[in-house]
Design a protein around this motif. Structure first.
Motif, PDB file in Angstrom:
ATOM      1  N   GLU A 239      28.264  36.965  45.140  1.00 46.62           N
ATOM      2  CA  GLU A 239      29.640  37.049  44.632  1.00 46.62           C
ATOM      3  C   GLU A 239      30.585  37.713  45.616  1.00 46.62           C
ATOM      4  OE1 GLU A 239      26.947  38.206  43.121  1.00 46.62           O
ATOM      5  OE2 GLU A 239      26.983  37.866  40.955  1.00 46.62           O
ATOM      6  N   PHE A 240      30.043  38.594  46.463  1.00 47.05           N
ATOM      7  CA  PHE A 240      30.904  39.368  47.361  1.00 47.05           C
ATOM      8  C   PHE A 240      31.343  38.555  48.592  1.00 47.05           C
ATOM      9  CE2 PHE A 240      28.805  43.752  46.198  1.00 47.05           C
ATOM     10  CZ  PHE A 240      29.150  43.546  44.871  1.00 47.05           C
ATOM     11  N   GLN A 241      30.557  37.541  48.914  1.00 52.15           N
ATOM     12  CA  GLN A 241      30.694  36.928  50.232  1.00 52.15           C
ATOM     13  C   GLN A 241      32.088  36.365  50.529  1.00 52.15           C
ATOM     14  OE1 GLN A 241      28.157  37.816  52.083  1.00 52.15           O
ATOM     15  NE2 GLN A 241      27.177  38.551  50.205  1.00 52.15           N
ATOM     16  N   ASP A 242      32.742  35.823  49.507  1.00 55.49           N
ATOM     17  CA  ASP A 242      34.059  35.225  49.731  1.00 55.49           C
ATOM     18  C   ASP A 242      35.154  36.260  49.980  1.00 55.49           C
ATOM     19  OD1 ASP A 242      33.131  32.728  49.504  1.00 55.49           O
ATOM     20  OD2 ASP A 242      33.805  32.395  47.432  1.00 55.49           O
ATOM     21  N   ILE A 255      32.838  50.601  48.481  1.00 55.71           N
ATOM     22  CA  ILE A 255      32.632  51.734  47.580  1.00 55.71           C
ATOM     23  C   ILE A 255      33.918  52.556  47.500  1.00 55.71           C
ATOM     24  CG2 ILE A 255      31.301  53.838  47.132  1.00 55.71           C
ATOM     25  CD1 ILE A 255      29.563  51.448  46.732  1.00 55.71           C
ATOM     26  N   SER A 256      34.226  53.296  48.570  1.00 52.40           N
ATOM     27  CA  SER A 256      35.416  54.152  48.519  1.00 52.40           C
ATOM     28  C   SER A 256      36.423  53.804  49.615  1.00 52.40           C
ATOM     29  CB  SER A 256      34.987  55.620  48.622  1.00 52.40           C
ATOM     30  OG  SER A 256      34.151  55.759  49.753  1.00 52.40           O
ATOM     31  N   GLU A 257      36.162  52.733  50.341  1.00 50.66           N
ATOM     32  CA  GLU A 257      37.062  52.351  51.416  1.00 50.66           C
ATOM     33  C   GLU A 257      38.385  51.832  50.841  1.00 50.66           C
ATOM     34  OE1 GLU A 257      33.970  51.277  50.925  1.00 50.66           O
ATOM     35  OE2 GLU A 257      32.781  51.341  52.761  1.00 50.66           O
ATOM     36  N   PRO A 258      39.501  52.152  51.524  1.00 49.88           N
ATOM     37  CA  PRO A 258      40.779  51.594  51.063  1.00 49.88           C
ATOM     38  C   PRO A 258      40.901  50.115  51.451  1.00 49.88           C
ATOM     39  CG  PRO A 258      41.111  52.942  53.026  1.00 49.88           C
ATOM     40  CD  PRO A 258      39.642  53.057  52.672  1.00 49.88           C
ATOM     41  N   ASP A 259      41.781  49.406  50.770  1.00 50.21           N
ATOM     42  CA  ASP A 259      42.033  47.990  51.059  1.00 50.21           C
ATOM     43  C   ASP A 259      40.745  47.165  51.092  1.00 50.21           C
ATOM     44  OD1 ASP A 259      44.763  48.058  51.192  1.00 50.21           O
ATOM     45  OD2 ASP A 259      44.809  48.591  53.333  1.00 50.21           O
ATOM     46  N   CYS A 260      40.040  47.225  49.992  1.00 51.84           N
ATOM     47  CA  CYS A 260      38.762  46.526  49.934  1.00 51.84           C
ATOM     48  C   CYS A 260      38.913  45.233  49.122  1.00 51.84           C
ATOM     49  CB  CYS A 260      37.709  47.440  49.303  1.00 51.84           C
ATOM     50  SG  CYS A 260      36.196  46.588  48.856  1.00 51.84           S
ATOM     51  N   GLY A 261      38.601  44.125  49.759  1.00 52.10           N
ATOM     52  CA  GLY A 261      38.742  42.817  49.112  1.00 52.10           C
ATOM     53  C   GLY A 261      37.825  42.645  47.915  1.00 52.10           C
ATOM     54  N   VAL A 262      36.651  43.230  48.016  1.00 54.41           N
ATOM     55  CA  VAL A 262      35.686  43.102  46.921  1.00 54.41           C
ATOM     56  C   VAL A 262      36.176  43.867  45.698  1.00 54.41           C
ATOM     57  CG1 VAL A 262      33.343  43.756  46.180  1.00 54.41           C
ATOM     58  CG2 VAL A 262      33.687  42.606  48.378  1.00 54.41           C
ATOM     59  N   LYS A 263      36.660  45.109  45.928  1.00 50.74           N
ATOM     60  CA  LYS A 263      37.158  45.906  44.796  1.00 50.74           C
ATOM     61  C   LYS A 263      38.363  45.215  44.148  1.00 50.74           C
ATOM     62  CE  LYS A 263      37.202  50.051  46.775  1.00 50.74           C
ATOM     63  NZ  LYS A 263      37.532  51.490  46.862  1.00 50.74           N
ATOM     64  N   LYS A 264      39.190  44.622  44.985  1.00 47.39           N
ATOM     65  CA  LYS A 264      40.349  43.893  44.460  1.00 47.39           C
ATOM     66  C   LYS A 264      39.878  42.725  43.571  1.00 47.39           C
ATOM     67  CE  LYS A 264      43.279  44.205  47.805  1.00 47.39           C
ATOM     68  NZ  LYS A 264      43.710  43.704  49.141  1.00 47.39           N
ATOM     69  N   ALA A 265      38.867  42.027  44.055  1.00 50.29           N
ATOM     70  CA  ALA A 265      38.348  40.883  43.300  1.00 50.29           C
ATOM     71  C   ALA A 265      37.743  41.321  41.966  1.00 50.29           C
ATOM     72  CB  ALA A 265      37.309  40.131  44.135  1.00 50.29           C
ATOM     73  N   VAL A 266      37.142  42.511  41.950  1.00 47.52           N
ATOM     74  CA  VAL A 266      36.589  43.037  40.694  1.00 47.52           C
ATOM     75  C   VAL A 266      37.732  43.318  39.719  1.00 47.52           C
ATOM     76  CG1 VAL A 266      35.292  44.917  39.600  1.00 47.52           C
ATOM     77  CG2 VAL A 266      34.575  44.038  41.832  1.00 47.52           C
ATOM     78  N   GLU A 267      38.807  43.974  40.259  1.00 43.32           N
ATOM     79  CA  GLU A 267      39.955  44.284  39.405  1.00 43.32           C
ATOM     80  C   GLU A 267      40.593  43.030  38.830  1.00 43.32           C
ATOM     81  OE1 GLU A 267      42.503  46.740  41.866  1.00 43.32           O
ATOM     82  OE2 GLU A 267      40.825  48.173  41.997  1.00 43.32           O
TER      83      GLU A 267
END
Ligand code: GDP
Ligand code: ZN
Length: 292
Positions: A239-242, A255-267
């Protein structure tokens, strides 16, 4: 003759030959000639010593496609992991751990949620959605109502599958339903073997039909991620790859990095919360491991 080792006990190997049944074999000379120990799952050549008594000798081991450590088996095409859709409620953290092991071994995995008769439609849909982009196929079965069995059978057809799952999810019920006459027959043979030889549990392939085998593995309730580095976990999440490319930092662990595409996708709901939350838990768990 060519067959497949379905069981090994104290120097004896039980070789299933599709046309004629199971032979009790020794592997004299194999170790010397090929320098390997035969393994359940190996495709082998045998010489028949005694057709009536079904005894033979293994003369050659074919090259292995792959080899799993736990359970010890070779030439595995896929893993089937069974959880109950409910009763007990599926422990998705445990399921995700299992998927990580298989991803690491590059073994394709089929997720089977059993007891679908007991779960609400919403619950099934939620499970389906959670794993739809995991890279694993998801199916729903009910051993009680005998539903979803054709699909399960189709997925097993012509393959060697290890079947795993916690206890109480209906694994034995499903395996019993899958057993045909041939499987029963070899089951009987195995029982005889076991009585004669005082052994603890050995892994064993059950022939379901020609070229279709399953390996029943003991139920598990915990899986500790040994031999994993926390930094590699993210690579095993399909799921993360894209979204990697949208992270600001190279090698972002999400995890705690700013501007993270994966975290954005989760949100935004593009990556299932459950998958990501469990990823964080597992990442933290591996961060706690002391390095000596
Ligand atoms: P195992 O420990 O995973 O091998 O589980 P079992 O096959 O022994 O089943 C555990 C319990 O769940 C038993 O009481 C089964 O009758 C029941 N069970 C298994 N499959 C189903 C199912 O699809 N639906 C329902 N309602 N009960 C099931
Ligand atoms: Zn990131």
């Amino acid at each position: 003759m060519t067959g497949k080792i379905v069981k090994g006990i104290s120097g004896f190997y039980y070789v299933h030959v599709v046309e004629s049944g199971i032979y009790e074999c020794k592997a004299k000379g194999i170790f010397r000639n090929q320098n390997i120990k035969p393994l359940v799952g190996d495709n082998v050549e045998i010489d028949i010593i005694d057709e009536e008594g079904k005894k033979g000798n293994i003369t050659a081991i074919h090259d292995r496609m792959n080899q799993l450590l736990r359970p010890a088996v070779s030439n595995v095409d896929q893993a089937v992991v069974i959880f109950a859709a409910t009763k007990p409620n599926p422990n998705l953290n445990l399921l995700d751990r299992f998927l990580l092991f298989m991803e690491k071994e590059q073994v394709p995995t089929l997720i089977c949620f059993n007891k679908s008769d007991l779960a609400e439609e919403d619950k099934l849909e939620e499970l389906r959605k959670t794993y739809e982009n995991s890279g694993c196929k998801v199916i729903f079965t009910s051993a009680k109502q005998e539903s979803g069995l054709e699909e399960l059978q189709m997925e097993l057809e012509g393959k060697v599958s290890t079947v795993a799952g916690p206890s109480g999810v209906g694994k034995s019920s499903l395996i019993n339903l899958l057993q045909t006459d041939i499987a029963m027959e070899t089951g009987e043979i195995s029982k005889k073997i076991e009585r004669g030889k005082h052994t603890t549990r050995h892994s064993q392939l059950i022939p379901i039909k020609a070229d279709t085998y399953i390996m029943d593995t003991p139920g598990f309730s915990t899986l500790y991620l040994e031999n994993f580095e926390k930094e590699e976990l993210k690579d095993y999440y399909n799921e993360f790859q894209d979204y990697f490319s949208e992270c600001r930092f190279m090698g972002c662990n999400h995890i705690s990095e700013p501007d993270c595409g994966v975290k954005k996708a989760v949100e935004q709901g593009d990556i299932p919360k459950s998958r990501y939350e469990n990823y964080k838990i597992l990442f933290e768990e591996l961060s706690q491991v002391k390095k000596y």
